[in-house]
Scaffold this motif. Structure first.
Motif, short mmCIF file in Angstrom:
data_model
loop_
_atom_site.label_atom_id
_atom_site.label_comp_id
_atom_site.label_asym_id
_atom_site.label_seq_id
_atom_site.Cartn_x
_atom_site.Cartn_y
_atom_site.Cartn_z
N ALA A 126 2.99 3.65 5.75
CA ALA A 126 2.59 2.92 4.46
C ALA A 126 3.35 1.63 4.54
CB ALA A 126 2.82 3.68 3.20
N LYS A 136 3.61 -0.83 1.91
CA LYS A 136 4.12 -1.19 0.56
C LYS A 136 4.22 -0.30 -0.35
CE LYS A 136 -0.53 -3.10 -1.19
NZ LYS A 136 -1.23 -2.69 0.08
N ASP A 195 1.76 2.75 -1.87
CA ASP A 195 0.59 3.03 -0.74
C ASP A 195 1.03 4.56 -0.45
OD1 ASP A 195 0.33 0.06 1.45
OD2 ASP A 195 -0.47 0.87 -0.57
N LYS A 196 -0.21 5.12 -0.09
CA LYS A 196 -0.28 6.57 0.33
C LYS A 196 -0.78 6.64 1.77
CE LYS A 196 -1.22 10.28 -2.00
NZ LYS A 196 -1.93 11.14 -2.93
N THR A 246 3.88 9.37 0.52
CA THR A 246 3.87 8.08 -0.54
C THR A 246 5.06 7.18 -0.74
OG1 THR A 246 2.16 9.36 -2.06
CG2 THR A 246 3.26 7.47 -2.96
#
Lengths: 114, 113
Positions: free
Chosen positions: B50, B52, B55-56, B65
């Motif tokens: 991920a 940022k 994000d997941k 996550t």
């Protein structure tokens, strides 16, 4: 097949006997690096290379040397191995040092220094 | 400097159990976060990532996550299989560190049938 190869996969040697572990990638990657893996410590970076003839120290460079004369190869050199360098070594590469990219890892080299 | 802390193992679960492996980090800049898996006798493979906050990342039934507020990236899977037995590494990378990966200590997962 895109891959990072290392040789040898297993090596037992004695203190002070110079050795080289080779690393080669066929993906035209600019960035290559070496890690050592020790129990409970995860992987720690030894040296890295941003491109041909450009190398720099990682977190644990003492006792190691590297060279990057060609883009595909990044050998790790132990001039005078000592028992505390007994470890599992991984070479890795990624497309570019400027972008955050996934790194592709080789299968590992298990080194024992007696 | 950058650092990653993950729960010590081994984690032993029965097949079909729920898995959580905790990972927290400290970093300068804005890191990307990764989970790598190492199967017995093999090198590390990227499992998910991920780049940022919020994000997941997901892959093979695993997900994590990116939680900036808690600086965490916990790995979860709803129903583990024996074939998931491996060592899992949480890692981060920041642009201002030359694309260097900083790894946690690894968590060994053992799944029993």
């Amino acid at each position: 097949e895109a891959q990072v190869t290392q040789n040898p996969r297993y090596l037992i040697t004695v203190t002070g006997k110079k050795l080289t572990v080779t690393c080669s990638q066929n993906m035209n990657h600019e960035y290559m690096s070496w890690y050592r893996q020790d129990p409970g410590l995860g992987l720690r970076q030894i040296y890295y290379s941003m491109n041909v003839e450009v190398t720099d120290k990682g977190d644990v460079p003492e006792g190691y040397k590297v060279s990057r004369k060609e883009k595909r190869n990044f050998p790790l050199i132990l001039e005078s191995p000592s028992p505390n360098q007994t470890s599992l070594y991984f070479c890795a590469s990624s497309l570019s040092p400027k972008l955050v990219n996934e790194q592709f890892f080789g299968p590992g080299t298990r080194l024992t220094v007696l | 400097g950058n650092s990653v802390t993950q729960m010590e193992g081994p984690v032993t679960l029965s097949e079909e159990a729920f898995l959580t492996i905790n990972c927290t980090y400290t970093a300068t800049g804005y890191p990307s976060l990764f989970w790598y898996v190492q199967y017995p006798g093999e090198g590390l493979q990227l499992l998910l990532k991920a780049t940022k906050a919020d994000d997941k990342g997901s892959n093979k039934g695993f997900e994590a996550t990116y939680r900036k507020e808690t600086t965490s990236f916990h790995l979860e899977k709803g129903s583990v299989q024996v074939s998931d037995s491996a060592v899992y590494f949480c890692a981060l990378s920041t642009n201002n560190a030359g694309n260097m990966l900083t790894f946690g200590g690894g968590t060994r997962l053992m799944v029993k049938p």
